[in-house]
Motif scaffolding. Structure first.
Motif, PDB file in Angstrom:
ATOM      1  N   PRO A  90      30.435  21.750  42.272  1.00 28.53           N
ATOM      2  CA  PRO A  90      31.622  22.598  42.093  1.00 28.53           C
ATOM      3  C   PRO A  90      32.903  21.772  42.186  1.00 28.53           C
ATOM      4  N   ASN A  94      38.745  24.747  40.623  1.00 30.95           N
ATOM      5  CA  ASN A  94      38.431  26.131  40.300  1.00 30.95           C
ATOM      6  C   ASN A  94      39.628  27.040  40.554  1.00 30.95           C
ATOM      7  N   GLY A  96      40.375  30.662  41.758  1.00 30.96           N
ATOM      8  CA  GLY A  96      39.732  31.789  42.408  1.00 30.96           C
ATOM      9  C   GLY A  96      40.251  33.121  41.919  1.00 30.96           C
ATOM     10  N   ILE A 108      36.258  32.873  39.956  1.00 28.13           N
ATOM     11  CA  ILE A 108      35.179  32.072  40.512  1.00 28.13           C
ATOM     12  C   ILE A 108      34.042  32.984  40.941  1.00 28.13           C
ATOM     13  N   ARG A 118      31.389  32.760  37.934  1.00 27.49           N
ATOM     14  CA  ARG A 118      32.104  31.843  37.053  1.00 27.49           C
ATOM     15  C   ARG A 118      32.631  30.695  37.909  1.00 27.49           C
ATOM     16  N   SER A 119      32.417  29.498  37.458  1.00 32.14           N
ATOM     17  CA  SER A 119      32.824  28.347  38.260  1.00 32.14           C
ATOM     18  C   SER A 119      32.978  27.131  37.365  1.00 32.14           C
ATOM     19  N   THR A 120      33.892  26.260  37.734  1.00 32.16           N
ATOM     20  CA  THR A 120      34.056  24.970  37.062  1.00 32.16           C
ATOM     21  C   THR A 120      33.295  23.907  37.845  1.00 32.16           C
ATOM     22  N   TRP A 121      32.434  23.186  37.145  1.00 35.85           N
ATOM     23  CA  TRP A 121      31.679  22.093  37.760  1.00 35.85           C
ATOM     24  C   TRP A 121      32.133  20.782  37.137  1.00 35.85           C
ATOM     25  N   LEU A 174      31.459  27.490  46.743  1.00 29.39           N
ATOM     26  CA  LEU A 174      32.448  27.204  45.704  1.00 29.39           C
ATOM     27  C   LEU A 174      33.850  27.193  46.296  1.00 29.39           C
ATOM     28  N   GLY A 176      38.173  26.665  45.552  1.00 29.30           N
ATOM     29  CA  GLY A 176      39.170  26.854  44.518  1.00 29.30           C
ATOM     30  C   GLY A 176      40.485  27.316  45.112  1.00 29.30           C
ATOM     31  N   SER A 192      36.073  29.848  48.134  1.00 23.76           N
ATOM     32  CA  SER A 192      36.399  31.021  47.330  1.00 23.76           C
ATOM     33  C   SER A 192      35.206  31.928  47.067  1.00 23.76           C
TER      34      SER A 192
END
Length: 241
Positions: A90, A94, A96, A108, A118-121, A174, A176, A192
């Motif tokens: 993660p 991100n 949130g 997120i 939903r998440s940015t990796w 996660l 963010g 988050s």
């Protein structure tokens, strides 16, 4: 010498005010002390903290032992560094669900009818693979692997195996933008959302965080003390009248 955490329930109404306070000792061989406030009794009670491997709430995938990815005293497990390698993890970038201007595509954490958050990796250059074996009575894990970011210095993911040696659970914490500011006006980047996944049953427990619950407004550096919030006397003062 100690660290304290509090779980307080606000819904449904028949359990409103139920609260659990944990006193976690820096002595890594001691289990936490657990105090429970029961609204119907209007009393606090000390309860056993040895039931580490039971669901934290009905239908929960995670156990008390799993909070913070590893919530048992360190010396109740044996740990070994198994390797280092780049991995997807993660990203702290991100956005949130509470961040200013966030849309559904930025969340997120999704609405409850969606399984995956939903998440940015991103590719992290060095993740430490640390395996643990429990020595606690009642443990139903044979092994836990923590994935620790060598730069962030935090554990973000974990794999867990059952007693038969079969992969059982996957956890991810996660981080963010929280959408909340501290007293200096700086926006905080913090936890988050959490996903606890039972891979054998294809079942998830997702945890979201809110700005406000009841009359409690969550802020960074809010100047609250332990005696204001996390103690048997504080639970009594805040209880339903």
């Amino acid at each position: 010498e100690i660290h304290r955490t509090l779980l307080s329930l606000t819904e449904p109404f028949d359990v409103y005010g139920l609260a659990v306070a944990s006193t976690i000792y820096y002595d890594a061989a001691k289990l936490p002390d657990t105090d429970l406030y029961i609204p119907t009794l209007r009393r606090t009670r000390r309860v056993p903290s040895t039931q580490r491997f039971e669901p934290a709430s009905p239908y929960s995938t995670y156990y008390t032992s799993d909070l913070d990815l590893q919530n048992d005293p360190v010396l109740t497990w044996s740990w070994k560094l198994e390797g280092r390698k780049p991995m997807l993890a993660p990203s702290a970038s991100n956005i949130g669900a509470r961040a200013k201007g966030a849309t559904k595509e930025d969340f997120i954490f999704p609405p409850s009818d969606e399984k995956f958050p939903r998440s940015t990796w991103e590719l992290r250059p060095e993740m430490l693979l640390v395996d643990g074996v429990p020595h606690l009575p009642g443990a139903n894990y044979s092994r836990k692997r923590l994935y620790i970011d060598g730069i962030y210095q935090r554990s973000q993911m974990a794999d867990i195996w059952d007693m038969a040696g079969k992969l059982w659970k996957f956890f991810v914490f996660l981080t963010g933008k929280t959408g909340r500011s501290d007293n200096a006006g700086a926006e905080a980047v913090d936890l988050s959302g959490i996903v606890f996944a039972d891979l054998q049953r294809d079942y998830h427990s997702n945890v979201n965080f809110y700005d406000k619950v009841g009359d409690i407004d969550f802020r960074v550096n809010a100047n609250l003390t332990i005696e204001d919030w996390i103690s048997p006397s504080a639970m009594l003062r805040r209880a339903r009248r």
